[in-house]
Scaffold this motif. Structure first.
Motif, PDB file in Angstrom:
ATOM      1  N   SER A  44      35.548  36.863  48.195  1.00  0.00           N
ATOM      2  CA  SER A  44      36.852  37.488  48.410  1.00  0.00           C
ATOM      3  C   SER A  44      37.435  37.068  49.753  1.00  0.00           C
ATOM      4  CB  SER A  44      36.724  39.014  48.359  1.00  0.00           C
ATOM      5  OG  SER A  44      36.244  39.425  47.111  1.00  0.00           O
ATOM      6  N   LEU A  45      36.561  36.961  50.776  1.00  0.00           N
ATOM      7  CA  LEU A  45      37.033  36.536  52.100  1.00  0.00           C
ATOM      8  C   LEU A  45      37.531  35.095  52.071  1.00  0.00           C
ATOM      9  CD1 LEU A  45      34.226  38.117  54.322  1.00  0.00           C
ATOM     10  CD2 LEU A  45      36.594  38.878  54.153  1.00  0.00           C
ATOM     11  N   VAL A  46      36.837  34.233  51.284  1.00  0.00           N
ATOM     12  CA  VAL A  46      37.238  32.830  51.191  1.00  0.00           C
ATOM     13  C   VAL A  46      38.432  32.683  50.244  1.00  0.00           C
ATOM     14  CG1 VAL A  46      36.469  30.502  50.535  1.00  0.00           C
ATOM     15  CG2 VAL A  46      34.885  32.067  51.648  1.00  0.00           C
ATOM     16  N   GLY A  47      38.450  33.524  49.201  1.00  0.00           N
ATOM     17  CA  GLY A  47      39.521  33.431  48.213  1.00  0.00           C
ATOM     18  C   GLY A  47      39.238  32.428  47.124  1.00  0.00           C
ATOM     19  N   LYS A  48      37.992  31.989  47.011  1.00  0.00           N
ATOM     20  CA  LYS A  48      37.628  30.987  46.003  1.00  0.00           C
ATOM     21  C   LYS A  48      36.271  31.325  45.389  1.00  0.00           C
ATOM     22  CE  LYS A  48      41.030  27.933  46.447  1.00  0.00           C
ATOM     23  NZ  LYS A  48      41.873  27.501  45.326  1.00  0.00           N
ATOM     24  N   ASP A  49      36.057  30.846  44.153  1.00  0.00           N
ATOM     25  CA  ASP A  49      34.728  30.918  43.540  1.00  0.00           C
ATOM     26  C   ASP A  49      33.883  29.774  44.090  1.00  0.00           C
ATOM     27  OD1 ASP A  49      34.985  33.087  41.777  1.00  0.00           O
ATOM     28  OD2 ASP A  49      36.199  31.880  40.419  1.00  0.00           O
ATOM     29  N   LEU A  50      32.973  30.071  44.970  1.00  0.00           N
ATOM     30  CA  LEU A  50      32.164  28.983  45.532  1.00  0.00           C
ATOM     31  C   LEU A  50      30.675  29.301  45.593  1.00  0.00           C
ATOM     32  CD1 LEU A  50      32.395  28.757  49.405  1.00  0.00           C
ATOM     33  CD2 LEU A  50      33.094  30.771  48.191  1.00  0.00           C
ATOM     34  N   LEU A  51      30.281  30.532  45.246  1.00  0.00           N
ATOM     35  CA  LEU A  51      28.873  30.907  45.338  1.00  0.00           C
ATOM     36  C   LEU A  51      28.299  31.167  43.954  1.00  0.00           C
ATOM     37  CD1 LEU A  51      29.052  33.361  48.372  1.00  0.00           C
ATOM     38  CD2 LEU A  51      28.370  30.971  48.390  1.00  0.00           C
ATOM     39  N   PRO A  52      26.988  30.878  43.783  1.00  0.00           N
ATOM     40  CA  PRO A  52      26.354  31.162  42.494  1.00  0.00           C
ATOM     41  C   PRO A  52      26.429  32.661  42.193  1.00  0.00           C
ATOM     42  CG  PRO A  52      24.940  29.798  43.856  1.00  0.00           C
ATOM     43  CD  PRO A  52      26.064  30.264  44.731  1.00  0.00           C
ATOM     44  N   ARG A  53      26.740  32.989  40.959  1.00  0.00           N
ATOM     45  CA  ARG A  53      26.884  34.395  40.580  1.00  0.00           C
ATOM     46  C   ARG A  53      26.022  34.693  39.372  1.00  0.00           C
ATOM     47  NH1 ARG A  53      31.564  36.562  42.358  1.00  0.00           N
ATOM     48  NH2 ARG A  53      30.582  38.512  41.730  1.00  0.00           N
ATOM     49  N   GLY A  54      25.696  35.965  39.155  1.00  0.00           N
ATOM     50  CA  GLY A  54      24.932  36.362  37.980  1.00  0.00           C
ATOM     51  C   GLY A  54      24.162  37.629  38.252  1.00  0.00           C
ATOM     52  N   THR A  55      23.295  37.972  37.305  1.00  0.00           N
ATOM     53  CA  THR A  55      22.461  39.165  37.469  1.00  0.00           C
ATOM     54  C   THR A  55      21.123  38.761  38.090  1.00  0.00           C
ATOM     55  OG1 THR A  55      21.610  38.877  35.231  1.00  0.00           O
ATOM     56  CG2 THR A  55      23.518  40.335  35.505  1.00  0.00           C
ATOM     57  N   GLY A  56      20.410  39.773  38.621  1.00  0.00           N
ATOM     58  CA  GLY A  56      19.126  39.486  39.267  1.00  0.00           C
ATOM     59  C   GLY A  56      19.343  38.833  40.627  1.00  0.00           C
ATOM     60  N   ILE A  57      18.289  38.179  41.135  1.00  0.00           N
ATOM     61  CA  ILE A  57      18.376  37.542  42.457  1.00  0.00           C
ATOM     62  C   ILE A  57      19.028  36.174  42.307  1.00  0.00           C
ATOM     63  CG2 ILE A  57      15.991  36.649  42.275  1.00  0.00           C
ATOM     64  CD1 ILE A  57      15.867  37.084  45.384  1.00  0.00           C
TER      65      ILE A  57
END
Length: 695
Positions: A44-57
């Motif tokens: 949200s701070l960057v304003g872009k989708d750039l990090l891996p996402r999902g459930t768990g670790i």
């Protein structure tokens, strides 16, 4: 003051190149439990989708994210220069100068880099990934995304995964220059927040902790986070900010971050109208930017001092490692000469590095001569191992078959040689102690005086071998000389020695005094002439002509008769005339008996003479042995050391081998040079900040 965050980013880049953690730079560390929304806040701070996402670790390595704000004009120029399409791009440290304009590609690279180190089955690593984002839509920030706190190991995670992740988090938040961003989900109780607990342990005063409450839209119906956001439940000094992130469904449906921020604003206005302007992603970004700038301003003076101190330390360290060798021939000769000079200076007491904890070198040798050796000789008893019976037996053996009229001179020589011989062992031990100290000086010079030698282990070993060999060659020569010194004393017993003559004269005077005392003590009925005769028997004669020799100490024939009478007091075997055969060898020899007056006096004379002469010899040995050791061992090694080293080592065929640096030393020099370069560059970066920028 806006310029401060880019300065810290520059410093981070400088130190990342050498992989050093010696400087604790100001940064924002994101802490929270697993799946509490940490990575979503960063996106949200960057304003872009750039990090891996999902459930768990999902976050399994620390991600150091630097957000760099650039103006639209600068963005256009940079895009033209680098051939970039777009106003936003990212760069990884591990991919060097490669520029990513597709944020999906950045996410994939983060995923791939995580799996490269941590594996693909939930493993965790503490090696960070460095990502820099350039955009006109971000504020200047440096953030660290960490793996979420977890309790139960899954996949390939070790049993102590909880402890490993906590240690990793503490490594970052224990940095006093970091700001802790404690992320907690709104649909959990704040009192059970692991993030706040960990933050409080590292920052008990709460001066650098900011709380973020995520998932405000997922709270149970009929509940709200008003009390939490107002700080009524758990107060946080820097504040509590609520945000609404995208759900997993939104992410799957490719909902844009900008749309999510707009929806977040609408949710806050509807649900928390009085708090809407103090919550949300945009307010969080501005708050973090302001906190980081003020934090950097406070840390900067100390940071500057720390960098300057470290630069001086690494410069000194690099100097101690020396420069790479260009002219090997001159370097070898210089090192040999320096070692030889330091060795001699240590013996003479003029060394540059003087030991303060213990005696060494020449001082130690002096101590051996005058304390150890001197005291040992003084502790040797002149009559040690010599009983009165031994003396009497020696006197009688020296007379042969004839009864003695005089005390035989041979018995004195025999006994005094036996006592003088006892001085040889401590003298040889003195040589051994000095030899050991000469060996220790080699190590002393290597450790303190000639540190350059440690760069070249083969040269060091060769020098030690040459000096040890030289000392080993001189040891038999010195031992032989010391042995000869004792042998010289044994070769000729000089009874005309002035000190010995004086002792004899004094002793004879004492004996005469004793004779007069006995005459004075006789009863009056005894005639004076008989008394004189008795006195001469018991008191001994005056010395012949007053020369001070002991040959005048003889007895009259009457004393011999008295001695014979004393012998007759012991029972004799039966006479052969009575019909019994007698074996003379079976006659028991008395082991202990009372000595006659003459025997006692003879023994006393010999003992006094032995003691007098022994003290003279001991004085000579105590003086001559240290001189012999200094001449044959210490001074010879000092004089020949330089020529011996040059002759043995200064050869063209040995140059390359002797001056081969240890791999460890070469590597340490390179690391120290890189670190010094980084510190100097960091010092320049900080020096560019004007004081007016701080306010």
């Amino acid at each position: 003051m806006e310029a401060l965050i880019p300065v810290i980013n520059k410093l981070q880049d400088v130190f990342n190149t050498v992989g050093a953690d010696i400087i604790q730079l100001p940064q924002i560390v994101v802490v929270g439990t697993q799946s509490s929304g940490k990575s979503s806040v960063l996106e949200s701070l960057v304003g872009k989708d750039l990090l891996p996402r999902g459930t768990g670790i999902v976050t399994r390595r620390p991600l150091i994210l630097q957000l760099v704000h650039i103006d639209s004009e600068d963005c256009r120029k940079t895009s033209e220069e680098n051939g970039i399409n777009g106003e936003e791009w990212g760069k990884f440290l591990h991919t060097k100068n490669k520029i990513y304009t597709d944020f999906e590609e950045i996410r994939q690279e983060v995923d791939a880099e995580t799996e490269r180190i941590s594996g693909n089955n939930k493993g965790v690593s503490d090696e960070p990934i460095h990502l820099k984002i350039f955009s006109p839509h971000v504020v200047n920030l440096t953030l660290v995304d960490l793996p979420g706190l977890t309790k139960v190991p899954v996949g390939d995670q070790p049993k102590d995964i909880e402890l490993q992740i906590k240690e990793l988090i503490y490594k970052y938040i224990s940095n006093p220059n970091s700001i802790i961003l404690a992320v907690t989900a709104a649909n959990t109780d704040m009192a059970t927040s692991e993030a706040l607990k960990v933050a409080r342990e590292a920052d008990p005063d709460g001066r650098r902790t900011l709380a973020v409450v995520t998932k405000l839209d997922l709270m149970d119906a009929g509940t709200d986070a008003m009390d939490v956001l107002m700080g009524r439940v758990i107060p946080v000094k820097l504040g509590i900010i609520g945000v609404v992130n995208r759900s997993q469904l939104d992410i799957n449906q490719k909902k844009l971050v900008s749309d999510a921020i707009r929806d977040e604003y609408g949710f806050l206005q509807k649900k928390y109208p009085s708090l809407a302007n103090r919550n949300g992603t945009k307010y969080l970004a501005r708050t973090l930017n302001r906190l980081l700038m003020h934090h950097i301003r406070d840390c900067l003076p100390e940071l500057k001092t720390r960098i300057n101190v470290l630069a001086a330390q690494y410069q000194s360290l690099l100097n101690s490692y020396g420069e790479p060798v260009d002219d090997k021939s001159s370097t070898l000769l210089q090192l040999i000469t320096k070692f030889a000079a330091e060795y001699c200076h240590t013996i003479e007491g003029t060394a540059k590095y003087i030991e303060t904890t213990e005696l060494c070198g020449g001082a130690r040798i002096c101590y051996i001569f005058h304390e150890t050796f001197g005291r040992t000789l003084e502790s040797v008893d002149p009559l040690g191992g010599l009983t009165t019976i031994d003396v009497l037996t020696a006197i009688r053996n020296a007379t042969g078959p004839r009864p003695a009229l005089f005390v035989p001179e041979v018995s004195f020589e025999l006994l005094v040689k036996r006592q003088v011989k006892r001085l040889e062992e401590p003298s040889l031990r003195c040589v051994e102690l000095v030899h050991e100290e000469m060996q220790r000086i080699i190590q002393h010079c290597s450790n303190y005086s000639t540190q350059e030698l440690l760069r070249f282990p083969k040269l060091h070993d060769a020098i030690v071998e040459v000096v040890t060999s030289l000392l080993r060659k001189r040891l038999p020569v010195t031992n032989e000389m010391v042995h000869n010194l004792v042998a010289i004393e044994l070769a000729y017993i000089n009874t005309k020695h002035p000190d010995f003559a004086d002792a004899c004269g004094l002793m004879n005077n004492n004996i005469e005094e004793q004779r007069r005392n006995r005459m004075r003590d006789l009863p009056p009925a005894v005639p004076r002439d008989k008394a004189a005769a008795g006195g001469s028997q018991s008191g001994g004669e005056q010395t012949d002509g007053g020369t001070g020799t002991w040959r005048g100490m003889l007895k009259k024939g009457e004393d011999g008769a008295a001695g014979d009478r004393a012998m007759l007091q012991h029972p004799l075997p039966a006479s052969p005339q009575r019909g019994h055969a007698v074996n003379l060898l079976d006659v028991p020899v008395p082991v202990s008996r009372r000595l006659s007056a003459r025997e006692q006096r003879d023994c006393e004379v010999i003992e006094r003479l032995i003691k007098s002469y022994f003290l003279i010899v001991r004085k000579n040995i105590q003086d001559s042995v240290p001189k012999a050791v200094m001449h044959f061992l210490v001074n010879h090694v000092k004089d020949c050391l330089q020529s011996e080293l040059v002759g043995q080592l200064y050869k063209a065929g040995l140059l390359d081998d002797l001056l081969t640096e240890s791999e460890d030393m070469a590597q340490r020099r390179t690391e120290a040079a890189d670190m010094l370069k980084a510190l100097q560059k960091a010092s320049q970066v900080i020096a560019e900040i004007r004081e007016t920028h701080l306010w």
